[in-house]
Design an enzyme around this catalytic site. Structure first.
Site, PDB file in Angstrom:
ATOM      1  N   SER A 115       0.873  -1.133  -0.081  1.00 29.77           N
ATOM      2  CA  SER A 115       0.201  -0.013   0.081  1.00 29.77           C
ATOM      3  C   SER A 115       0.831   1.105  -0.002  1.00 29.77           C
ATOM      4  O   SER A 115       1.626   1.309   1.050  1.00 29.77           O
ATOM      5  CB  SER A 115      -0.867   0.076   1.051  1.00 29.77           C
ATOM      6  OG  SER A 115      -1.558   1.208   1.313  1.00 29.77           O
ATOM      7  N   ARG A 116       0.649   2.200  -0.984  1.00 27.10           N
ATOM      8  CA  ARG A 116       1.581   3.347  -1.014  1.00 27.10           C
ATOM      9  C   ARG A 116       1.275   4.384  -0.164  1.00 27.10           C
ATOM     10  O   ARG A 116       1.861   5.590  -0.137  1.00 27.10           O
ATOM     11  CB  ARG A 116       1.715   3.682  -2.440  1.00 27.10           C
ATOM     12  CG  ARG A 116       2.652   2.606  -3.363  1.00 27.10           C
ATOM     13  CD  ARG A 116       2.952   2.951  -4.672  1.00 27.10           C
ATOM     14  NE  ARG A 116       3.358   1.821  -5.555  1.00 27.10           N
ATOM     15  CZ  ARG A 116       2.676   1.182  -6.346  1.00 27.10           C
ATOM     16  NH1 ARG A 116       1.286   1.221  -6.340  1.00 27.10           N
ATOM     17  NH2 ARG A 116       3.091   0.052  -7.141  1.00 27.10           N
ATOM     18  N   VAL A 117       0.153   4.315   0.337  1.00 27.28           N
ATOM     19  CA  VAL A 117      -0.338   5.306   1.362  1.00 27.28           C
ATOM     20  C   VAL A 117       0.023   4.836   2.672  1.00 27.28           C
ATOM     21  O   VAL A 117       0.498   5.787   3.642  1.00 27.28           O
ATOM     22  CB  VAL A 117      -1.812   5.642   1.349  1.00 27.28           C
ATOM     23  CG1 VAL A 117      -2.500   6.329   2.496  1.00 27.28           C
ATOM     24  CG2 VAL A 117      -2.431   5.739   0.205  1.00 27.28           C
TER      25      VAL A 117
END
Length: 511
Positions: free
Chosen positions: A370-372
Site C-alpha cells: 500500500s503506497r499510502v
C-alpha cells in the site's frame, strides 16, 4: 470488411451523399455508409464531437450510437443497441448531448445497466440529476492527502496494506483466487460498521447468475439499500462493457462531490480492456502490443484518476476505487496488469499457491503493497500491525529454507512457530469482516506470545474464544477500542486486559 471510399458506394448512397452536400446539411446531418459488428461509419456530421450521441433513424425507431473516431470525411461510431435494423443509407442526426447517466440517491438499492436503465424489474429511475460519463479528473489543488481509513474488515489488509478513503488499491491475481470475495467483504463491512460509505459495484461482462447471487447476499447483509450495482453480462455489446466503469464512476462522483464518501469496485478491468480492444479493432485503429490500441493506458488512467479525496474547500468527500485485474498464471508483468499497477496506489496480490494451501484470503505478503501506508490506518491497528508484514515475509522465507535442514537455532525455531500462528490468525472466512477491536485484540494476543503454547491447528478456535469472552465481559471497553483512537502499548489498560484474557483463554487450548 475492406476500406471503402465514396466512389465504392452504391448509386443510391452516392446520390444521398451528393444531395446532402448540395443542401449544406453536412454539418448536422449524416448518412450511414456501412455497418457491422456493432459499429457504424457515418458520412457528414462534421460538427460532431468526441463521445457525442448520434440518433440513427431506422424502421424500428431511433437507435443511439456515440462518436469514437472523428476522421476527415467520416465518423466511426459505436452502437448502444442492436445493429439489426441499422442499414447503409440510414439518416443520422446529432442528439445534442454527450454521453451521460442518471446520478443521485434515487439509484441506491438498484441494479442498472451502464445507461441507467433498471435491470432489477423495479420502476424506471427518476433521477433529478445526470452526470457525464467522461469527465476530467479533479486537479492536484482540489485534492487532499489520503488520511481517513477505509476499513475492509479483512485483518490481513487492514493491518498490513491499509486502504484509505480516496485511495486506488488494485486487487490482482489469477481467476478463482478470491479477488471478488475481498471486494464484497469490504462492501459488507461498510454496512456492518455503519460507516455511511456508499458502495458501487461495476460488473463488466459478469454472469448474470453471479450478479443475482450477489444482490441476494447484499440484501441478507442489509447493505443493498446503500449500494448501486452497474451490471453488464457476457452477451452485452462491447460498447456497454466499455461504458460500465465510466458510468459507475459518474454515479460515485455525485456522492463524492456532495460531501459524502463512496467506494467503487471495478470487476474487472481486464474484461474492460478486451471490450475496448474489440471496439478499436472494428474501428480500424492500429493495434499495438497484444493487439491493444495505443491509448489503452489512457483508458484506465483517466478512469482511476477520478477517484480522489477532495480538499476541505470542495467539501472533503471521497471516492475510493478497488479495481480488479485477472492475471494469467500469476504473470503480473503482462501488459494490462503493469499498466494498472503503475496507475494505482498499491496492490493486493492474491496468490494461487496460498489459496490451494487453504490460506484464505490468499494475500501475498511479499508482492502486496500500500503506497499510502500508515497514514490511512487507525492508531490502534497501526500500533499492533506495524511489524506484521515483516514478520510474515521473514517466516515464509525461513519456512522454505528450513525444510532443507533440521538443525535450527532457537531464535529461528521461535520465528517459524510465531509465523505459523500469525498465518493461522490471518485466515478469515468470507462474509465475516472484523471490527477494529477484534483485529487489535487478535493480533496483540499473538504478538505478545499469549498463544505461543496453543497448537497451530487450534489458533482459530482460540481467537474466537478470546473475542467472545472480551465482548461478553468487557463490552464497553471493546466499543471504545473499536473507535481506533487508542495507541496500544503494553502499559495501556485495554492492552493489559487483552493480554490477561488471552492467557486465560490459551490455558484451555494448550498442547
Amino acid at each position: 470488411m475492406a476500406e471503402l471510399s465514396v466512389t465504392d458506394l452504391s448509386k443510391e448512397l452516392r446520390d444521398a451523399i451528393t444531395a446532402l452536400d448540395v443542401s449544406g446539411d453536412v454539418q448536422s446531418v449524416g448518412i450511414v455508409t456501412r455497418v457491422g459488428d456493432g459499429t457504424v461509419w457515418v458520412y457528414g456530421l462534421k460538427s460532431a464531437g468526441y463521445n457525442e450521441v448520434l440518433n440513427i433513424e431506422t424502421e424500428d425507431g431511433i437507435v443511439e450510437a456515440f462518436a469514437l473516431n472523428l476522421n476527415e470525411d467520416e465518423i466511426g461510431a459505436v452502437l448502444l443497441g442492436s445493429d439489426e435494423s441499422v442499414v447503409a443509407g440510414s439518416k443520422v442526426t446529432l442528439k445534442g448531448t454527450v454521453l451521460d447517466v442518471p446520478v443521485g440517491p434515487e439509484l441506491l438499492g438498484r441494479v442498472v445497466d451502464p445507461l441507467g436503465n433498471p435491470l432489477d424489474g423495479g420502476p424506471a429511475i427518476k433521477a433529478k440529476q445526470r452526470g457525464l460519463v467522461e469527465r476530467e479528473a479533479i486537479g492536484v489543488l482540489g485534492r487532499k492527502h489520503v488520511h481517513e481509513p477505509m476499513m475492509t474488515g479483512i485483518m490481513a489488509i487492514d493491518a498490513m496494506f491499509p486502504v484509505g478513503r480516496g485511495q486506488r488499491e488494485l486487487i490482482i491475481g489469477d481467476r478463482q483466487t478470491g479477488k471478488t470475495a475481498v471486494a464484497i467483504d469490504t462492501m459488507i463491512n461498510q454496512g456492518r460498521q455503519k460507516t455511511g460509505v456508499v458502495n458501487i459495484y461495476v460488473a463488466v461482462g459478469q454472469k448474470l447468475s453471479k450478479i443475482a447471487r450477489l444482490v441476494e447476499r447484499l440484501k441478507e447483509e442489509g447493505v443493498m439499500d446503500n449500494t448501486i450495482i452497474v451490471a453488464t453480462g457476457p452477451s452485452d455489446p462491447a460498447s456497454l462493457l466499455y461504458l460500465a466503469p465510466y458510468a459507475g464512476t459518474a454515479m460515485g462522483e455525485y456522492f463524492r462531490d456532495n460531501k459524502e464518501h463512496a467506494l467503487i469496485i471495478y470487476d474487472d478491468l481486464t474484461k474492460h480492456a478486451v471490450a475496448y480492444r474489440q471496439m478499436s479493432l472494428l474501428l480500424r485503429r492500429p493495434p499495438g502490443r497484444e493487439a491493444f490500441p495505443g491509448d489503452v493506458f489512457y483508458l484506465h488512467s483517466r478512469l482511476l484518476e477520478r477517484s480522489a479525496k477532495l480538499s476541505d474547500k470542495l467539501g472533503a468527500g471521497s471516492l475510493t476505487a478497488l479495481p480488479i485485474i485477472e492475471t494469467q498464471a500469476g504473470d503480473i508483468s503482462a501488459y494490462i496488469p503493469t499498466n494498472v499497477i503503475s496507475i494505482t496506489d498499491g496492490q493486493i496480490f492474491m496468490e494461487t499457491d496460498l489459496f490451494n494451501q487453504g490460506i484464505r484470503p490468499a494475500i501475498s505478503a511479499g508482492l502486496s503493497v500500500s503506497r499510502v501506508g500508515g497514514d490511512a490506518q487507525t492508531k490502534a491497528v497501526k500500533s499492533v500491525g506495524s511489524h506484521l508484514k515483516l514478520g510474515l515475509s521473514q517466516y515464509r522465507e525461513l519456512a522454505s529454507f528450513a525444510q532443507f535442514g533440521s538443525d535450527l537455532d532457537e531464535a529461528t525455531k521461535h520465528q517459524i512457530e510465531r509465523g505459523q500462528r500469525l498465518t493461522e490468525l490471518l485466515k478469515q472466512h468470507q462474509y465475516t469482516p472484523m471490527g477494529v477491536w477484534e483485529q487489535v485484540a487478535a493480533i496483540y494476543a499473538v504478538n505478545t506470545g499469549s498463544f505461543d503454547k496453543v497448537s497451530v491447528s487450534k489458533i482459530g478456535e482460540a481467537k474466537t474464544a478470546l473475542l467472545t469472552r472480551l465482548w461478553t465481559d468487557n463490552k464497553k471497553d471493546m466499543q471504545e477500542l473499536n473507535k481506533g483512537d487508542v495507541k496500544i502499548t503494553d502499559e495501556e489498560p485495554v492492552a493489559k486486559l487483552i493480554a490477561k484474557t488471552a492467557k486465560a483463554v490459551a490455558k484451555g487450548f494448550e498442547e
